[in-house]
Structures are given as C-alpha cells and as structure tokens.
Design an enzyme around this catalytic site. Structure first.
Site, PDB file in Angstrom:
ATOM      1  N   LYS A 174       0.838  -1.211   0.000  1.00  0.00           N
ATOM      2  CA  LYS A 174       0.000   0.000   0.000  1.00  0.00           C
ATOM      3  C   LYS A 174       0.872   1.260   0.000  1.00  0.00           C
ATOM      4  O   LYS A 174       0.643   2.195  -0.768  1.00  0.00           O
ATOM      5  CB  LYS A 174      -0.912  -0.018   1.226  1.00  0.00           C
ATOM      6  CG  LYS A 174      -1.625   1.272   1.493  1.00  0.00           C
ATOM      7  CD  LYS A 174      -2.643   1.573   0.428  1.00  0.00           C
ATOM      8  CE  LYS A 174      -3.127   2.996   0.539  1.00  0.00           C
ATOM      9  NZ  LYS A 174      -4.371   3.235  -0.134  1.00  0.00           N
TER      10      LYS A 174
ATOM     11  N   CYS B 162      -3.972  11.000   1.254  1.00  0.00           N
ATOM     12  CA  CYS B 162      -3.270   9.727   1.014  1.00  0.00           C
ATOM     13  C   CYS B 162      -1.877   9.942   0.456  1.00  0.00           C
ATOM     14  O   CYS B 162      -0.877   9.701   1.117  1.00  0.00           O
ATOM     15  CB  CYS B 162      -4.077   8.890   0.037  1.00  0.00           C
ATOM     16  SG  CYS B 162      -5.775   8.652   0.572  1.00  0.00           S
TER      17      CYS B 162
HETATM   18  N1  SAJ Z   1      -2.102  14.680  -9.080  1.00  0.00           N
HETATM   19  C1  SAJ Z   1      -1.228  15.404  -9.879  1.00  0.00           C
HETATM   20  N2  SAJ Z   1      -0.874  14.871 -11.082  1.00  0.00           N
HETATM   21  C2  SAJ Z   1      -1.348  13.676 -11.509  1.00  0.00           C
HETATM   22  C3  SAJ Z   1      -2.214  12.933 -10.680  1.00  0.00           C
HETATM   23  C4  SAJ Z   1      -2.572  13.461  -9.467  1.00  0.00           C
HETATM   24  O1  SAJ Z   1      -0.782  16.503  -9.532  1.00  0.00           O
HETATM   25  O2  SAJ Z   1      -0.994  13.281 -12.612  1.00  0.00           O
HETATM   26  C5  SAJ Z   1      -2.501  15.231  -7.774  1.00  0.00           C
HETATM   27  C6  SAJ Z   1      -4.016  15.432  -7.670  1.00  0.00           C
HETATM   28  O3  SAJ Z   1      -4.410  16.652  -8.223  1.00  0.00           O
HETATM   29  C7  SAJ Z   1      -4.217  15.360  -6.161  1.00  0.00           C
HETATM   30  C8  SAJ Z   1      -3.140  14.368  -5.709  1.00  0.00           C
HETATM   31  O4  SAJ Z   1      -2.220  14.277  -6.764  1.00  0.00           O
HETATM   32  O5  SAJ Z   1      -3.966  16.604  -5.547  1.00  0.00           O
HETATM   33  C9  SAJ Z   1      -3.659  12.975  -5.361  1.00  0.00           C
HETATM   34  O6  SAJ Z   1      -4.655  12.556  -6.292  1.00  0.00           O
HETATM   35  P1  SAJ Z   1      -4.719  11.084  -6.892  1.00  0.00           P
HETATM   36  O7  SAJ Z   1      -5.860  11.003  -7.800  1.00  0.00           O
HETATM   37  O8  SAJ Z   1      -3.382  10.713  -7.428  1.00  0.00           O
HETATM   38  O9  SAJ Z   1      -4.893  10.137  -5.626  1.00  0.00           O
HETATM   39  P2  SAJ Z   1      -5.927  10.064  -4.383  1.00  0.00           P
HETATM   40  O10 SAJ Z   1      -5.198  10.626  -3.191  1.00  0.00           O
HETATM   41  O11 SAJ Z   1      -7.237  10.612  -4.691  1.00  0.00           O
HETATM   42  O12 SAJ Z   1      -6.064   8.457  -4.231  1.00  0.00           O
HETATM   43  C10 SAJ Z   1      -4.875   7.675  -4.070  1.00  0.00           C
HETATM   44  C11 SAJ Z   1      -4.954   6.467  -5.031  1.00  0.00           C
HETATM   45  N3  SAJ Z   1      -3.643   5.825  -5.101  1.00  0.00           N
HETATM   46  C12 SAJ Z   1      -3.063   5.524  -6.276  1.00  0.00           C
HETATM   47  O13 SAJ Z   1      -3.542   5.808  -7.343  1.00  0.00           O
HETATM   48  C13 SAJ Z   1      -1.753   4.783  -6.205  1.00  0.00           C
HETATM   49  C14 SAJ Z   1      -6.015   5.501  -4.545  1.00  0.00           C
HETATM   50  O14 SAJ Z   1      -5.998   4.318  -5.321  1.00  0.00           O
HETATM   51  C15 SAJ Z   1      -5.764   5.145  -3.079  1.00  0.00           C
HETATM   52  O15 SAJ Z   1      -6.727   4.238  -2.573  1.00  0.00           O
HETATM   53  C16 SAJ Z   1      -5.846   6.421  -2.276  1.00  0.00           C
HETATM   54  O16 SAJ Z   1      -4.784   7.274  -2.714  1.00  0.00           O
HETATM   55  C17 SAJ Z   1      -5.695   6.077  -0.808  1.00  0.00           C
HETATM   56  O17 SAJ Z   1      -6.716   6.052  -0.101  1.00  0.00           O
HETATM   57  O18 SAJ Z   1      -4.580   5.771  -0.373  1.00  0.00           O
END
Ligand code: SAJ
Length: 427
Positions: free
Chosen positions: A205, A259
């Site tokens: 994780k 997360c």
């Molecule tokens: N972000 C970027 N660039 C990107 C992708 C995301 O700047 O290309 C930013 C987003 O805007 C946001 C942050 O990253 O601020 C996080 O967003 P996210 O969509 O990457 O992730 P979370 O926090 O919504 O969900 C993550 C997921 N983990 C992964 O994809 C590895 C989800 O599957 C997990 O279950 C979740 O964390 C968790 O609960 O841990």
C-alpha cells in the site's frame, strides 16, 4: 468460514462504503463511529461523505435491514478497522485512531474471530502495534483469532466501483489468517484476491502511493526545467509517454488529499536514512504551491492589490474534498502577497481559502478580475469559454496551472495565457 455478522469501525470514506457494501451483500453489519454526529446523522438518513452513488448505497444498506450503526463495537464474526491514519505536524504517523479502535474491539473479541486493519499504516503495524493490543483479550493472534492487514486502494470519485472490482491484497499474520481474510472479502470483491503476509501488504500500500507521489514530483520537476528551457512540458510529456515503457503523470499545483501526500512519510519515518528519494519527492510536491504563486506573480508583474479570480479549490477535480488541497495553498499564498483573491469552486461554492473571498458562481468570481488562475480542472472550469471570460473579466491575463486550456482559444479572445511548465506567451 462464514461471516454472518461483522463490525466495521470507522464510518468515513472507506468504512461507510465498505459497511454498506457488505450489508447489501447479505451480511449483518454493525457500523461503528466514535463521532456521535456521524451516527445520529446516518440514522436520520444523512450521509456525511460526498461520493458518487454512496447515498443510494447507504440507503439500500439500511433498507435491507442488514446495516445498523452505533458508537461501540459488539460481538461479531469479524471486525474491519477503517479509521484514519493522518500525520502529525512533525510528519510522524498518528496511530491514535487505530489504537483506540483496537482497544474498543478487545472486550468483544472471541475465539475464532477475524480482525482486519484497512487503514494505511507504517510497516509492521499489524504485528507490532495491533496484535499486542488485541492480545490484551487473552487470545493469541493467529492461534485463537485471525488477524490480517488488507489495504483499501480505492480512488475517491470511483470508490464504489473500485471497492468491488479492484484486485485485493490480504496479508495475514499467518496463512490461516490470510485465508480467513479471503473468505470475508470474497463476499463482494470481484477483482483478484492475492494473499501474502501482513507486513508485505502494508508495504504494498505504501509503495503504491509513494510511486504515484514520486512520479508526480518528477512531472513537477520537469515542469520547472521546461520553464527554464522554453519548452512546453505538456507537449514533451505527451511525446515521452509515447514510449511503451514511460508513463509520466501530470504536473500541477501540488499533491493534496489525505493519502498520497501523507503515506510516503510513513516510510521516511520508519527508515529516514534509506528513504532519501521518497523524502525529496515529498518536498518537491510540497514546494509546488509556492512555485505556482511565484509563476502567477511573474505573469502579473507583482501581486500587490491585484484582483485575481482563483478557480477550483478541491484537492483534485470532481470531488468535494478540500483536505490538504494545493489549490487552497496557492490561493492563500496569492492573498498573503497582497492580491485580492476571489475563489470559486463549482462543487463546493461555499468554500474559500484563508485571506480570500468566496464567489457563489463563475460570473461573480470573474467580474472585475485582472487575472484568472485555474487551480483545479473540474469539468466546468476546463470548459470555461474564453470569449465569455472576456465579457466578465477586467484584465486579459489567464494562468493555467493544470495544462488544460487551449492557448489559441484564449489568445483569440484577447488573453495572454500563461501555463505551468510552458514558455510565457510571446509579446
Ligand atoms: N495529481 C497530480 N498529477 C497527476 C495525478 C494526481 O498533480 O498526474 C494530484 C491530484 O491533483 C491530487 C493528488 O495528486 O492533488 C492525489 O490525487 P490522486 O488522484 O493521485 O490520488 P488520491 O489521493 O485521490 O487516491 C490515491 C490512489 N492511489 C493511487 O492511485 C496509487 C487511490 O488508489 C488510493 O486508494 C488512495 O490514494 C488512498 O486512499 O490511499
């Protein structure tokens, strides 16, 4: 192994969907939350978490007669712990909710029960923190009761689908515990179920979210480099991603939510000397809001007393979650340097950032603005028509921190469009 009755501790983003999903699959569920307002609200039909489809699912769970909610756990066949594990100000994991949930289970734990921790936790939590607390019952983990770690991996905005369809990793303190975990989750999980040991599952994780954080940090650093070389990072990333083994994520104002910006610190805390790259990635992403404030300042030639419309506040598009949002940090940073910032988020229009004012709609936000800054690429904001923006706004300057607005369209409407990771507009 049959599970007729389970207790889910923590009715938040993970616990509530999980409890409701078990209930709609025929299991009798006691949903437990220490927050009385949450419990009373659910009993009154209020769902305190915004997630597509969740309201209907919770309603169906209650209507099935399988879901009840309360403030304390009861005897059950299995206990699922889905409580928050935030970080403290000094970036150490705050395990108080896990400890309290485990202590609440002790008096009702019986021989043959299964306990599963789902909360993202530092390596060895299940063995070194959870097992000793539960063994305060006089029962031995792995011998008298089964104990597993099974991380939630669902993406906010798609929780209900991913809960059922994602592959599930279940780590037991012994193989029999992992098998018991499989028997529980196969009630509703349609994705593959993979069994391992508890500490590997914890590490899996943390590695997933750390991988994503590192990839985003790389994208953000590429954006800074490209800026210096007069290269358009968006075009460069798109071209690099044509390589079959390259997948660079998107630069932006930083990493928010509860997360990705949190979990890598658990590894840093556990092994500071070995986790140098992980720490560095966190620092790059944490510094990104400030980098974006500088960018807006340069574009405007100073921020003092400038009227700015800051669009989007949530931590990512299409969610209502404001926790650790880099968009809020940018809006706040602009205001701290003297700008008059009006914020607008189409999903949470009542929200704003410290030092800023909330506009109830896009027109109000844009009216009189000298600059328009896109912070979150919500569908409605991506689709902002520059011709319409030109009618409402006073100035002709726009800054896109998400790489979604088309330069030619904004130019045609008379705007100078600055973009993160791209050379400033000519002229
Ligand atoms: N972000 C970027 N660039 C990107 C992708 C995301 O700047 O290309 C930013 C987003 O805007 C946001 C942050 O990253 O601020 C996080 O967003 P996210 O969509 O990457 O992730 P979370 O926090 O919504 O969900 C993550 C997921 N983990 C992964 O994809 C590895 C989800 O599957 C997990 O279950 C979740 O964390 C968790 O609960 O841990």
């Amino acid at each position: 192994m049959d599970f007729h009755k389970i207790c889910v501790l923590g009715l938040g983003y993970i616990g509530l969907p999980t409890a409701s999903t078990f209930a709609t699959h025929g299991v009798s569920v006691v949903g437990v939350d220490v927050n009385r307002r949450v419990v009373d609200g659910l009993r009154d039909g209020e769902v305190h978490i915004q997630e597509p489809g969740l309201r209907d699912l919770v309603q169906a769970a209650f209507q099935s007669g399988n879901l009840v909610v309360g403030q304390a756990p009861e005897e059950a066949d299995a206990f699922v712990l889905a409580v928050p594990t935030p970080i403290l100000a000094d970036k150490r994991a705050d395990m108080r909710f896990v400890i309290a949930a485990a202590e609440a289970v002790v008096p009702v734990l019986r021989r043959g029960n299964l306990v599963v921790l789902e909360s993202t936790s530092p390596p060895r939590t299940t063995r070194d923190l959870l097992a000793p607390i539960l063994e305060g019952s006089g029962l031995r983990a792995g011998e008298d009761f089964y104990l597993c770690y099974s991380p939630e991996r669902v993406l906010p905005g798609q929780i209900l689908r991913e809960l059922v369809e994602n592959a599930r990793v279940i780590g037991g303190v012994n193989p029999a515990s992992a098998e018991a975990g499989r028997a529980l989750y196969q009630v509703f999980v349609r994705g593959e179920i993979h069994l391992t040991d508890a500490t590997t599952a914890e590490m899996v994780k943390l590695m997933e979210n750390t991988f994503r954080d590192g990839n985003i940090a790389l994208a953000n650093e590429f954006a800074r480099l490209a800026d210096g070389f007069s290269v358009d990072v968006w075009q460069a990333i798109a071209l690099a991603n044509l390589h079959p083994r390259v997948h660079i994520l998107r630069p932006g104002p930083g990493v928010g939510g509860h997360c990705i910006g949190v979990d890598p610190w658990f590894l840093v805390e556990a092994a500071p000397q070995s986790a140098q790259l992980i720490r560095q990635a966190r620092q790059v992403n944490d510094a990104q809001p400030e980098f974006c404030v500088d960018l807006v300042e340069r574009a405007l030639g100073g921020l003092s007393d400038k009227a700015i419309a800051a669009l989007g506040l949530t931590y990512k598009p299409e969610v209502d979650d404001l926790r650790e949002s880099p968009a809020i940090a940018v809006a706040q940073g602009l205001a701290a340097r003297g700008a008059r910032v009006t914020t607008f988020d189409p999903i949470v229009p009542q929200a704003t950032a410290p030092g800023c004012a909330a506009a109830p709609d896009l027109q109000t936000a844009l009216t009189g603005a000298e600059a328009i800054v896109l912070l979150v690429d919500h569908h409605l904001l991506r689709a902002l028509d520059p011709q319409q923006a030109a009618v409402w706004a006073k100035g002709r300057l726009a800054v896109d921190l998400r790489g979604v607005w088309r330069a030619a369209e904004w130019q045609a409407a008379g705007f100078r469009l600055h973009r993160l990771g791209a050379p400033p507009p000519a002229g």
